[in-house]
Each structure stands twice: as C-alpha cells, then as structure tokens.
Design a protein around this motif. Structure first.
Motif, PDB file in Angstrom:
ATOM      1  N   ASN A  65       0.839  -1.063   0.402  1.00 19.39           N
ATOM      2  CA  ASN A  65       0.494  -0.207  -0.112  1.00 19.39           C
ATOM      3  C   ASN A  65       1.261   1.467  -0.020  1.00 19.39           C
ATOM      4  O   ASN A  65       0.561   2.481   0.020  1.00 19.39           O
ATOM      5  N   LEU A  66       2.257   0.800   0.262  1.00 19.07           N
ATOM      6  CA  LEU A  66       2.635   2.238   0.205  1.00 19.07           C
ATOM      7  C   LEU A  66       3.240   2.846  -1.557  1.00 19.07           C
ATOM      8  O   LEU A  66       3.207   1.879  -1.971  1.00 19.07           O
ATOM      9  N   PRO A  67       3.484   3.421  -1.727  1.00 18.69           N
ATOM     10  CA  PRO A  67       3.830   4.203  -3.077  1.00 18.69           C
ATOM     11  C   PRO A  67       5.437   3.946  -3.263  1.00 18.69           C
ATOM     12  O   PRO A  67       5.902   3.725  -2.587  1.00 18.69           O
ATOM     13  N   THR A  68       5.689   3.227  -4.380  1.00 15.33           N
ATOM     14  CA  THR A  68       7.759   3.925  -5.193  1.00 15.33           C
ATOM     15  C   THR A  68       7.580   5.120  -4.275  1.00 15.33           C
ATOM     16  O   THR A  68       8.508   5.357  -4.399  1.00 15.33           O
ATOM     17  N   PHE A  69       6.920   5.658  -4.694  1.00 15.18           N
ATOM     18  CA  PHE A  69       7.337   7.219  -5.192  1.00 15.18           C
ATOM     19  C   PHE A  69       5.964   8.229  -4.786  1.00 15.18           C
ATOM     20  O   PHE A  69       4.917   7.461  -5.207  1.00 15.18           O
ATOM     21  N   THR A  70       6.785   9.391  -4.165  1.00 13.61           N
ATOM     22  CA  THR A  70       4.764  10.379  -4.363  1.00 13.61           C
ATOM     23  C   THR A  70       5.620  11.637  -4.703  1.00 13.61           C
ATOM     24  O   THR A  70       6.566  11.968  -4.765  1.00 13.61           O
ATOM     25  N   VAL A  71       4.243  12.972  -5.604  1.00 14.94           N
ATOM     26  CA  VAL A  71       5.096  13.734  -5.600  1.00 14.94           C
ATOM     27  C   VAL A  71       3.724  14.652  -4.776  1.00 14.94           C
ATOM     28  O   VAL A  71       2.507  14.826  -5.579  1.00 14.94           O
ATOM     29  N   PHE A  72       4.191  15.529  -4.951  1.00 10.37           N
ATOM     30  CA  PHE A  72       3.833  16.990  -3.539  1.00 10.37           C
ATOM     31  C   PHE A  72       4.135  17.948  -3.662  1.00 10.37           C
ATOM     32  O   PHE A  72       5.352  18.518  -4.515  1.00 10.37           O
ATOM     33  N   GLN A  73       3.275  19.050  -3.882  1.00 13.67           N
ATOM     34  CA  GLN A  73       3.335  20.855  -3.382  1.00 13.67           C
ATOM     35  C   GLN A  73       3.611  20.983  -2.136  1.00 13.67           C
ATOM     36  O   GLN A  73       3.215  20.549  -1.073  1.00 13.67           O
ATOM     37  N   ILE A  74       4.847  21.806  -1.804  1.00 15.90           N
ATOM     38  CA  ILE A  74       4.864  22.674  -0.623  1.00 15.90           C
ATOM     39  C   ILE A  74       4.758  24.092  -0.862  1.00 15.90           C
ATOM     40  O   ILE A  74       6.253  24.634  -1.430  1.00 15.90           O
ATOM     41  N   GLY A  75       4.019  24.998  -1.039  1.00 14.09           N
ATOM     42  CA  GLY A  75       4.181  26.094  -1.596  1.00 14.09           C
ATOM     43  C   GLY A  75       4.210  26.175  -2.759  1.00 14.09           C
ATOM     44  O   GLY A  75       3.461  25.538  -4.005  1.00 14.09           O
ATOM     45  N   SER A  76       5.008  26.930  -3.600  1.00 10.61           N
ATOM     46  CA  SER A  76       5.502  26.767  -5.078  1.00 10.61           C
ATOM     47  C   SER A  76       6.347  25.959  -5.975  1.00 10.61           C
ATOM     48  O   SER A  76       6.399  25.217  -6.736  1.00 10.61           O
ATOM     49  N   HIS A  77       6.680  24.871  -4.701  1.00  7.73           N
ATOM     50  CA  HIS A  77       7.808  23.969  -4.709  1.00  7.73           C
ATOM     51  C   HIS A  77       6.764  22.910  -5.063  1.00  7.73           C
ATOM     52  O   HIS A  77       6.034  22.843  -4.311  1.00  7.73           O
ATOM     53  N   LYS A  78       7.888  21.624  -6.124  1.00 10.58           N
ATOM     54  CA  LYS A  78       6.979  20.681  -6.273  1.00 10.58           C
ATOM     55  C   LYS A  78       8.186  19.976  -5.459  1.00 10.58           C
ATOM     56  O   LYS A  78       9.594  19.861  -6.342  1.00 10.58           O
TER      57      LYS A  78
END
Length: 163
Positions: A65-78
């Motif tokens: 259930n844990l992803p091999t990677f993830t992509v998310f935002q922190i403010g204007s940073h990806k």
C-alpha cells in the motif's frame, strides 16, 4: 498545502521509537515525510506526528500500500519523494534528478544510503535526511532534516539535525 515546518526522515528500519523521538523533539510540525524503510510502523509514526504524513516504500518495506514514490506541493515548490533504491542512488543521484524533473519537480528527496545529502543545484535541490536509526556517515549520528517554508516569500530553509 502550505506547511510551515516539515520533518523529513528516512530509514527507521522498524524502530519507531527513534522516529517518534524526533517527532516529539520537533513538535509542532505541519507535515512529516518518511522516505522509506519504515518496516510496518507507518501507522504508529503517523499517530505520533498528528499531521499529514507522506510515506514511500523502501527496499525493506513489504507493504504494497506504500507508493514507490510520491509527488506533492509545498507552496510553489514541487517535490519528488522516493526511497532511492529504484533510482540507483548508491551510484549517484543523476537518475533521481531525471525522474524528479520528468514530473516538473524542483526538489528531489531520497533515503536508502543512510548518509545525509543536501545540495542545491541550478534547477533542483537534492535532499537525503540520512538515517534516523542506522546512520552510515562519519560519526554515525542519527539524522533527520527540518525544512521550514516561509509562506510570504516561498523560501525554503533546511536544517540537518541530530537525534
């Protein structure tokens, strides 16, 4: 999401106690990022953090259930977050950087090596918090990173910390 204080850790290897010690030391936190090899303690660590948490699967994690990677935002940073073993970080971070840039990220976070790494390159920041339980760098200190985000300026600051 615009978190202000972000706790980044990796490679706790089934030792939730050290992860929880770092959480207690840094509370309150707005976001926790665990870069793999949590070995079944993600629920326990999430409960201790009391905030939004991102976990990725490491080479020692068997939770599908844990992803091999993830992509998310922190403010204007990806942010691109992965354990790093699939990006072959033991041989360098070029593939990790390439993977992150494919997703338009300007920050690439990884674990796996158990050695802290923080480099700000021209187009991307590379970050490894080291290991919260089994460090491999000279001095063998347990490490994690606290990232702070200034919502007004969008600036991120990073501090390597020792447990």
């Amino acid at each position: 999401m615009n978190p202000h204080k972000i706790l980044i850790m990796s490679d706790s290897h089934g030792t939730a106690l050290t992860a929880i010690r770092a959480i207690e030391k840094e509370k309150p936190i707005d976001l926790l990022i665990h870069l793999g090899d949590v070995q079944g303690h993600d629920q326990e660590i999430s409960a201790a953090a009391g905030c939004v948490c991102y976990f990725v699967r490491g080479n020692c994690d068997y939770d599908q259930n844990l992803p091999t990677f993830t992509v998310f935002q922190i403010g204007s940073h990806k942010v691109f977050a992965a354990h790093g073993h699939r990006q072959h970080v033991s041989y360098g971070t070029e593939y990790l950087e390439s993977s992150a840039m494919q997703y338009g990220c300007d920050i690439a976070m990884y674990g796996h090596t158990h050695v802290p790494d923080l480099r700000e390159k021209e187009k991307i920041t590379i970050l490894n918090p080291g290991s919260i339980s089994l460090p491999r760098q000279t001095g063998s200190k347990k490490t994690y990173v606290v990232m702070t985000h200034d919502e007004k300026t969008g600036k991120l600051d990073y501090e390597l910390k020792y447990l």
